[in-house]
Design a protein around this motif. Structure first.
Motif, PDB file in Angstrom:
ATOM      1  N   ALA A 278      37.357 -39.612  23.333  1.00 27.53           N
ATOM      2  CA  ALA A 278      36.831 -39.884  21.990  1.00 27.53           C
ATOM      3  C   ALA A 278      37.101 -38.709  21.056  1.00 27.53           C
TER       4      ALA A 278
ATOM      5  N   HIS B  39      39.571 -38.714  17.789  1.00 26.70           N
ATOM      6  CA  HIS B  39      39.065 -38.318  16.471  1.00 26.70           C
ATOM      7  C   HIS B  39      39.980 -37.261  15.841  1.00 26.70           C
TER       8      HIS B  39
ATOM      9  N   ASP C 207      43.193 -38.870  14.706  1.00 24.64           N
ATOM     10  CA  ASP C 207      42.992 -39.656  13.490  1.00 24.64           C
ATOM     11  C   ASP C 207      42.857 -38.779  12.263  1.00 24.64           C
ATOM     12  N   VAL C 208      42.138 -37.684  12.390  1.00 31.35           N
ATOM     13  CA  VAL C 208      41.955 -36.785  11.245  1.00 31.35           C
ATOM     14  C   VAL C 208      43.281 -36.145  10.857  1.00 31.35           C
TER      15      VAL C 208
END
Length: 92
Positions: A16, A20, A23-24
């Motif tokens: 996870a 994240h 994605d950022v």
């Protein structure tokens, strides 16, 4: 209290966290859509130096794009790609 190091997190939490971060980091890249017709937005003059015997950027497609530019000026050379950077080039 400091967060636990990445190697001490559970496999699910690690996945996870990495998702994240991915994605950022890629958020700006995914939202960029290149224009389909960039010549429409060009408002300044463009000088196209086209080499007729160019093997890096072939002259045919380059001349086609240059001809479509609204304020383009085309100069052709009978030399290859890197020859125009020397003083011995010949303009066509």
């Amino acid at each position: 209290m400091r967060p636990a190091p990445l190697w001490q997190l559970s496999r699910k939490a690690t996945k996870a966290f990495l998702a994240h971060v991915r994605d950022v980091r890629t958020r700006g890249i995914r939202t960029f859509i290149p224009p389909r017709s960039p010549k429409v937005r060009i408002e300044v003059s463009i000088l196209f130096a086209v080499c007729e015997t160019d093997s890096v950027a072939p002259a045919g497609p380059t001349l086609r794009y240059a001809g479509a530019a609204p304020r383009g000026e085309i100069i052709t050379y009978s030399d290859g790609h890197f020859a125009i950077y020397s003083k011995t080039h010949s303009s066509a």
